[in-house]
Design an enzyme around this catalytic site. Structure first.
Site, mmCIF file in Angstrom:
data_model
loop_
_atom_site.group_PDB
_atom_site.id
_atom_site.type_symbol
_atom_site.label_atom_id
_atom_site.label_comp_id
_atom_site.label_asym_id
_atom_site.label_seq_id
_atom_site.Cartn_x
_atom_site.Cartn_y
_atom_site.Cartn_z
ATOM 1 N N HIS A 1 86.113 62.603 0.898
ATOM 2 C CA HIS A 1 84.875 61.838 1.082
ATOM 3 C C HIS A 1 84.960 60.616 0.160
ATOM 4 O O HIS A 1 85.608 60.675 -0.887
ATOM 5 C CB HIS A 1 83.721 62.751 0.667
ATOM 6 C CG HIS A 1 82.356 62.220 0.946
ATOM 7 N ND1 HIS A 1 81.699 61.358 0.097
ATOM 8 C CD2 HIS A 1 81.500 62.461 1.964
ATOM 9 C CE1 HIS A 1 80.498 61.092 0.592
ATOM 10 N NE2 HIS A 1 80.350 61.737 1.723
ATOM 11 N N GLN B 1 81.410 70.795 0.477
ATOM 12 C CA GLN B 1 81.398 71.443 1.801
ATOM 13 C C GLN B 1 81.898 72.885 1.739
ATOM 14 O O GLN B 1 82.019 73.534 2.779
ATOM 15 C CB GLN B 1 82.272 70.647 2.784
ATOM 16 C CG GLN B 1 81.763 69.248 3.072
ATOM 17 C CD GLN B 1 80.486 69.240 3.896
ATOM 18 O OE1 GLN B 1 80.088 70.243 4.487
ATOM 19 N NE2 GLN B 1 79.814 68.107 3.922
ATOM 20 N N ASP C 1 86.238 68.800 -5.185
ATOM 21 C CA ASP C 1 84.959 68.490 -4.551
ATOM 22 C C ASP C 1 84.590 69.687 -3.677
ATOM 23 O O ASP C 1 85.180 69.904 -2.622
ATOM 24 C CB ASP C 1 85.138 67.207 -3.729
ATOM 25 C CG ASP C 1 83.949 66.909 -2.823
ATOM 26 O OD1 ASP C 1 83.066 67.778 -2.675
ATOM 27 O OD2 ASP C 1 83.920 65.805 -2.256
HETATM 28 N N1 PMP Z 1 82.028 65.363 -0.789
HETATM 29 C C1 PMP Z 1 81.957 65.843 0.452
HETATM 30 C C2 PMP Z 1 83.141 66.570 1.019
HETATM 31 C C3 PMP Z 1 80.786 65.666 1.179
HETATM 32 O O1 PMP Z 1 80.710 66.138 2.432
HETATM 33 C C4 PMP Z 1 79.695 64.986 0.605
HETATM 34 C C5 PMP Z 1 78.414 64.749 1.351
HETATM 35 N N2 PMP Z 1 78.575 64.360 2.682
HETATM 36 C C6 PMP Z 1 79.835 64.514 -0.697
HETATM 37 C C7 PMP Z 1 81.014 64.725 -1.362
HETATM 38 C C8 PMP Z 1 78.751 63.767 -1.391
HETATM 39 O O2 PMP Z 1 77.698 64.625 -1.653
HETATM 40 P P1 PMP Z 1 76.298 64.053 -2.157
HETATM 41 O O3 PMP Z 1 75.927 62.947 -1.218
HETATM 42 O O4 PMP Z 1 75.393 65.222 -2.043
HETATM 43 O O5 PMP Z 1 76.490 63.591 -3.546
#
Ligand code: PMP
Length: 407
Positions: free
Chosen positions: A124, A204, A201
């Site tokens: 992400h 998910q 991270d």
């Molecule tokens: N990492 C991944 C794999 C995600 O799917 C997301 C949210 N779509 C994030 C990080 C970011 O999370 P947040 O917007 O809750 O900080």
């Protein structure tokens, strides 16, 4: 599934009982955010109705109650992630803030000219951009780890990229686009042989399968409450005690200090050192309620159910002419990102919405992983424990109707 009944979960989640465009809502956008069970909603209402106060200050009953609830949430998150102590858990706004915290604090102390940060190509943007920002400042380099055709991380390439220059490896525990679940434990063991730290991270991952950060041996693990049936605006960073202990303060302000004078300021201990200002006090309350709710079903049973539902959806979607699912690695969560020949992803999402089915269309904040498939945009159905075969059938029927409508 090993005894998990999605209907039990559905009964707890009020929003699943509304209609959208005249149809029962089919919420297949869990990768973006999850819906909240009444146990979470009631915990938040209960907190504000009964115990609301600022924490760690003021010698009165409500301050003590609020502090206990906040710290109780920390203990639950620590236990849920398999941390050795609640002190290994820092509350943040979410995964994005957790990663930025590590990039700014750990990164500013440990990255220098020529150092490398290996970042997988399925990340992400929140696990790419913070590293680019700090790398630029420290004159370090962000090096992408390539993917294989099925969306798995190329482990041979990863092994080749590791060197004494590698300071950190940043990898997702589950991709929000391809669903891929990389072998994080093995990757971590290999990275550690080069003395590199590993940040995972887990945004998910944690809602979908049990995680044990000590068993994985990772140095940092980031999560978002809202992808875990908890409210937005709250998340957590797990750090190994020795990793957190070596990090300088981040934001300055209240709560993160011990003594302040114009001559010399001393700081609070970890994790409070990284929690300047009044935080989202009801957030951990909601997170605890969400974790208690999820684990009440048995996390292993939930994971088995979601894997079975993924298989069902994969088989059903395979029968639609012109539909291609991106990400076919055997280890994956129930995320189905797809393209449909002749139909723009936005058109697909609008069409499904007319049938009460919520999916996401776009780049999913993970442009490199889509580019791997030659796409700039795709449609994504992402499943959770309260989704059913019947909802998958509705998705498939609606997509078939779209095909039949021409275009
Ligand atoms: N990492 C991944 C794999 C995600 O799917 C997301 C949210 N779509 C994030 C990080 C970011 O999370 P947040 O917007 O809750 O900080």
């Amino acid at each position: 599934g090993a005894g998990f009944d999605p209907e039990r979960a559905r009964r707890d989640v009020p929003i699943l009982h509304r209609t959208v465009n005249g149809h029962p809502l089919a919420w297949l956008d869990n990768g973006a955010t999850t819906q909240k069970p009444r146990q979470v909603i009631e915990a938040l209402a209960g907190y504000y109705s009964h115990s609301n106060s600022n924490i760690h200050r003021g010698a009165h009953t409500l301050a003590r109650e609020a502090t206990e609830l906040y710290e109780g949430g920390r203990a639950t998150v620590a236990d849920f992630l398999g941390a050795s102590s609640p002190e290994d858990v820092v509350f943040t706004r979410g995964t994005t803030e957790a990663i930025n915290l590590v990039a700014r604090t750990w990164g500013s102390r440990n990255l220098g000219p020529g150092d490398e940060i290996l970042v997988s190509s399925l990340e992400h943007h929140s696990n790419i951009v913070p590293w680019q920002l700090i790398a630029k400042e420290r004159r370090a380099r962000v090096v992408p780890i390539p993917l294989l055709a099925d969306g798995a991380i190329d482990q041979d390439a990863f092994a080749d990229l590791l060197s004494c220059r590698t300071q950190l490896v940043a990898v997702s525990h589950a991709s929000n686009v391809l669903g891929t679940v990389p072998p994080v434990r093995e990757m971590t063991a290999l990275a550690h042989r080069y003395g590199a730290k590993v940040l995972v991270d887990g945004a998910q991952a944690v809602a979908h399968f049990p995680v044990d950060v000590q068993e994985l041996d990772v140095d940092f693990y980031a999560v978002s409450g809202h992808k875990l049936y908890a409210p937005t605006g709250i998340g957590a960073l797990y750090g190994k005690p020795e990793a957190l202990a070596g990090m300088p303060p981040w934001q300055g302000g209240g709560n993160m200090i011990d003594q302040v004078s114009f001559e010399r300021t001393t700081y609070a201990a970890v994790p409070h050192l990284f929690e300047a200002g009044t935080g989202h006090i009801s957030g951990p309350v909601g997170m605890k309620a969400a974790i208690d709710w999820l684990t009440s079903f048995g996390h292993e049973a939930v994971a088995a159910y979601e894997t079975e539902l993924l298989g069902y959806a994969q088989r059903a979607l395979a029968g639609i002419d012109g539909l291609e699912v991106l990400g076919t690695a055997p280890d994956k969560i129930a995320v189905l990102t797809f393209t449909l020949a002749g139909h723009d992803p936005m058109e697909i999402a609008d069409w499904l919405d007319q049938d009460g089915i919520a999916i996401r269309a776009g780049h999913h904040c993970a442009q490199p992983s889509l580019r791997h498939y030659g796409c700039t945009s795709a449609a994504r159905a992402s499943l959770a424990l309260y989704n059913t075969r019947e909802e998958v059938d509705r998705l498939v029927a609606s997509l078939r109707a779209l095909r039949a409508s021409g275009g």
